[in-house]
Design a protein around this motif. Sequence first.
Motif, PDB file in Angstrom:
ATOM      1  N   SER A   1      24.607  49.247  40.922  1.00  0.00           N
ATOM      2  CA  SER A   1      24.641  49.235  42.379  1.00  0.00           C
ATOM      3  C   SER A   1      23.404  49.914  42.969  1.00  0.00           C
ATOM      4  O   SER A   1      23.032  51.005  42.561  1.00  0.00           O
ATOM      5  CB  SER A   1      25.897  49.947  42.890  1.00  0.00           C
ATOM      6  OG  SER A   1      25.865  50.047  44.289  1.00  0.00           O
TER       7      SER A   1
ATOM      8  N   GLY B   1      32.915  45.351  42.115  1.00  0.00           N
ATOM      9  CA  GLY B   1      31.739  46.147  42.439  1.00  0.00           C
ATOM     10  C   GLY B   1      30.602  45.243  42.864  1.00  0.00           C
ATOM     11  O   GLY B   1      30.770  44.027  43.001  1.00  0.00           O
ATOM     12  N   LEU B   2      29.445  45.833  43.071  1.00  0.00           N
ATOM     13  CA  LEU B   2      28.238  45.113  43.508  1.00  0.00           C
ATOM     14  C   LEU B   2      28.523  44.296  44.757  1.00  0.00           C
ATOM     15  O   LEU B   2      28.859  44.854  45.783  1.00  0.00           O
ATOM     16  CB  LEU B   2      27.674  44.264  42.370  1.00  0.00           C
ATOM     17  CG  LEU B   2      27.258  45.048  41.113  1.00  0.00           C
ATOM     18  CD1 LEU B   2      26.844  44.103  40.000  1.00  0.00           C
ATOM     19  CD2 LEU B   2      26.141  46.022  41.441  1.00  0.00           C
TER      20      LEU B   2
ATOM     21  N   THR C   1      32.366  51.407  42.080  1.00  0.00           N
ATOM     22  CA  THR C   1      30.971  51.781  41.843  1.00  0.00           C
ATOM     23  C   THR C   1      30.491  51.106  40.564  1.00  0.00           C
ATOM     24  O   THR C   1      31.284  50.672  39.735  1.00  0.00           O
ATOM     25  CB  THR C   1      30.804  53.305  41.703  1.00  0.00           C
ATOM     26  OG1 THR C   1      31.645  53.761  40.653  1.00  0.00           O
ATOM     27  CG2 THR C   1      31.128  54.021  42.983  1.00  0.00           C
TER      28      THR C   1
ATOM     29  N   ASP D   1      27.599  48.977  48.866  1.00  0.00           N
ATOM     30  CA  ASP D   1      27.512  47.514  48.918  1.00  0.00           C
ATOM     31  C   ASP D   1      28.889  46.887  48.695  1.00  0.00           C
ATOM     32  O   ASP D   1      29.304  45.985  49.429  1.00  0.00           O
ATOM     33  CB  ASP D   1      26.490  46.979  47.901  1.00  0.00           C
ATOM     34  CG  ASP D   1      26.641  47.569  46.512  1.00  0.00           C
ATOM     35  OD1 ASP D   1      27.442  48.522  46.312  1.00  0.00           O
ATOM     36  OD2 ASP D   1      25.949  47.092  45.593  1.00  0.00           O
TER      37      ASP D   1
END
Length: 160
Positions: free
Chosen positions: A119, A92-93, A115, A125
């Motif tokens: 975020s 993620g991120l 997710t 992203d």
Amino acid sequence: MTETPQPQHGSTTETEPEAEFAGLEVDAPLVGIIMGSKSDMPEMEKAGQVLSDKGISHEIRVMSAHREPDTVAEYCKNARMRGLKLIIAGAGLSAALPGVAAAHTDLPVIGVPLTSRLSAMGGLDALLSIAQMPPGVPVACVGLDNARNAGHLAARILAA
């Protein structure tokens, strides 16, 4: 009277390792599933479940591209030697893990954008970080929080 030949001191019979292990059944994993954080485990285990349902052996590990870059690099560099045929990487991120994995192996890498409550863009992203890889560092990308599809894609790649 005939003499029975005695074994000479220090002599051993050597056999080829392949012959010794030929009869052993080895259940080495074909797919490595990696993720950057333990919090990613519930989603990434879904890829493992798809693989298990299809009879494909796999392993699941947590390793961060940012906090443990050497661990990730070594895992990916040695993946082929260990018998892996494919890596599924969830992140993620900034979602660096799939790209870092692909930079350290020539095996196919499937990225799973995840997710995160941190975020700023609801997972976009991570999706863009995985989908927009530079030339020569390919990473397949499935949908946001869709590790199941990564498992299905891995099975199709292995069957090809």
